[in-house]
Design a protein around this motif. Sequence first.
Motif, PDB file in Angstrom:
ATOM      1  N   GLU A  57       0.825  -1.205   0.000  1.00 60.17           N
ATOM      2  CA  GLU A  57       0.000   0.000   0.000  1.00 60.17           C
ATOM      3  C   GLU A  57       0.863   1.261   0.000  1.00 60.17           C
ATOM      4  O   GLU A  57       0.569   2.233  -0.711  1.00 60.17           O
ATOM      5  N   GLU A  58       1.916   1.256   0.781  1.00 59.52           N
ATOM      6  CA  GLU A  58       2.799   2.421   0.833  1.00 59.52           C
ATOM      7  C   GLU A  58       3.498   2.637  -0.506  1.00 59.52           C
ATOM      8  O   GLU A  58       3.658   3.783  -0.964  1.00 59.52           O
ATOM      9  N   ALA A  59       3.933   1.544  -1.144  1.00 60.91           N
ATOM     10  CA  ALA A  59       4.588   1.664  -2.452  1.00 60.91           C
ATOM     11  C   ALA A  59       3.632   2.247  -3.483  1.00 60.91           C
ATOM     12  O   ALA A  59       4.017   3.106  -4.296  1.00 60.91           O
ATOM     13  N   LEU A  60       2.378   1.826  -3.469  1.00 57.27           N
ATOM     14  CA  LEU A  60       1.384   2.357  -4.405  1.00 57.27           C
ATOM     15  C   LEU A  60       1.104   3.823  -4.105  1.00 57.27           C
ATOM     16  O   LEU A  60       0.938   4.644  -5.021  1.00 57.27           O
ATOM     17  N   ARG A  61       1.054   4.150  -2.829  1.00 56.05           N
ATOM     18  CA  ARG A  61       0.790   5.538  -2.428  1.00 56.05           C
ATOM     19  C   ARG A  61       1.911   6.463  -2.897  1.00 56.05           C
ATOM     20  O   ARG A  61       1.659   7.547  -3.433  1.00 56.05           O
ATOM     21  N   ARG A  62       3.151   6.014  -2.714  1.00 56.78           N
ATOM     22  CA  ARG A  62       4.290   6.835  -3.149  1.00 56.78           C
ATOM     23  C   ARG A  62       4.302   7.018  -4.656  1.00 56.78           C
ATOM     24  O   ARG A  62       4.745   8.048  -5.159  1.00 56.78           O
ATOM     25  N   SER A  63       3.802   6.013  -5.378  1.00 58.47           N
ATOM     26  CA  SER A  63       3.784   6.081  -6.842  1.00 58.47           C
ATOM     27  C   SER A  63       2.556   6.802  -7.377  1.00 58.47           C
ATOM     28  O   SER A  63       2.412   6.958  -8.595  1.00 58.47           O
ATOM     29  N   GLY A  64       1.659   7.202  -6.483  1.00 54.78           N
ATOM     30  CA  GLY A  64       0.458   7.908  -6.915  1.00 54.78           C
ATOM     31  C   GLY A  64      -0.546   7.035  -7.638  1.00 54.78           C
ATOM     32  O   GLY A  64      -1.363   7.540  -8.416  1.00 54.78           O
ATOM     33  N   LYS A  65      -0.510   5.734  -7.384  1.00 57.43           N
ATOM     34  CA  LYS A  65      -1.407   4.805  -8.079  1.00 57.43           C
ATOM     35  C   LYS A  65      -2.706   4.645  -7.285  1.00 57.43           C
ATOM     36  O   LYS A  65      -2.990   3.633  -6.658  1.00 57.43           O
ATOM     37  N   THR A  66      -3.523   5.688  -7.341  1.00 51.31           N
ATOM     38  CA  THR A  66      -4.740   5.768  -6.536  1.00 51.31           C
ATOM     39  C   THR A  66      -5.747   4.681  -6.899  1.00 51.31           C
ATOM     40  O   THR A  66      -6.371   4.080  -6.016  1.00 51.31           O
ATOM     41  N   ALA A  67      -5.915   4.407  -8.190  1.00 46.01           N
ATOM     42  CA  ALA A  67      -6.890   3.402  -8.619  1.00 46.01           C
ATOM     43  C   ALA A  67      -6.528   2.024  -8.079  1.00 46.01           C
ATOM     44  O   ALA A  67      -7.412   1.261  -7.642  1.00 46.01           O
ATOM     45  N   LEU A  68      -5.245   1.694  -8.097  1.00 43.30           N
ATOM     46  CA  LEU A  68      -4.826   0.404  -7.570  1.00 43.30           C
ATOM     47  C   LEU A  68      -5.004   0.342  -6.054  1.00 43.30           C
ATOM     48  O   LEU A  68      -5.362  -0.703  -5.506  1.00 43.30           O
ATOM     49  N   LEU A  69      -4.785   1.456  -5.377  1.00 44.03           N
ATOM     50  CA  LEU A  69      -5.016   1.495  -3.936  1.00 44.03           C
ATOM     51  C   LEU A  69      -6.483   1.248  -3.615  1.00 44.03           C
ATOM     52  O   LEU A  69      -6.814   0.522  -2.673  1.00 44.03           O
ATOM     53  N   GLU A  70      -7.368   1.831  -4.405  1.00 45.16           N
ATOM     54  CA  GLU A  70      -8.803   1.626  -4.187  1.00 45.16           C
ATOM     55  C   GLU A  70      -9.193   0.178  -4.441  1.00 45.16           C
ATOM     56  O   GLU A  70     -10.003  -0.400  -3.710  1.00 45.16           O
ATOM     57  N   ALA A  71      -8.607  -0.434  -5.487  1.00 44.96           N
ATOM     58  CA  ALA A  71      -8.887  -1.841  -5.774  1.00 44.96           C
ATOM     59  C   ALA A  71      -8.390  -2.723  -4.637  1.00 44.96           C
ATOM     60  O   ALA A  71      -9.047  -3.701  -4.246  1.00 44.96           O
TER      61      ALA A  71
END
Length: 297
Positions: free
Chosen positions: A76-90
């Motif tokens: 989750e932190e890696a996705l957050r740092r990369s700005g991958k909001t859609a993947l975080l929501e999924a």
Amino acid sequence: MQRKVTKAILPVAGLGTRFLPATKSIPKEILTLVDRPLIQYAIDEARAAGIEQFIFVTSRGKSALEDYFDEAPELEEALRRSGKTALLEALAATDVASGAIAYVRQHRPLGLGHAVRCARHLVGDEPFAVILTDDVIAGDPPCLQQMIEAHAETGGSMVAATEVPRAATSSYGILDIAGEMGDLVRLRGVVEKPKPEVAPSTLAVIGRYILTPRVMAHLDRQTPGAGGEIQLTDAIAEEIRAGGQVFGFRFRGRRYDCGSKAGFLQATVAFGLARPDLGEEFHAFLEEEVGFRRAAE
């Protein structure tokens, strides 16, 4: 007023031998349709129906299921740092609140009825749902939601039902129908895997149930039935003989038997075509592939 159904049992102890070698190292329930595992489709359907507590009946080698529904802070932190909001929501859709999932072990494969009975102490004296992850159902609203809305009016127990070819009755629990009530049928019995020539109908039970706690009591007394296993349908039939109300429900939607390779492939195609982000490209590929095969013939 009927008691609200808030608990669901998900029997996931099977070995998944029809999908070997894939299931040698991962549970069958983690196999994916497009980008969601089978178990996620079941959980999403249950949540839409108002289910709040999920009881998994597991066996050895199923730890990946527990991990799947846990948080993944590093990812989750890696996705957050990369700005991958859609993947975080999924990813957030896979989280289940602490305490909402319970796990019980089925130590020996003694049948679906036995698996359900393993969860008796967690169900208590409440009505409960049973969801079989092999049966993936595309419906709007989802199948279990349709059933719970109907159950609020009827009470008793209820099984999802669909028509099958008469030649296939020996693979299902088949309903013995006492009366028609629109989408509902009132039952006089359920016969487990009858031969086509003696099947009382072609309306078959599929993997969604709403059951009263009395069915658990019948399971306590159940002896092995078809296949030498403790059958859930036998306990439901006993509930009917004891005077309980049991209904079949003709759900609105399409069921895919993801316990078979052919059914899993059919579901993959159907769900892939239904995806706005994939459907057009996937449809073009299928047309091209069919064209190649026809030309080769």
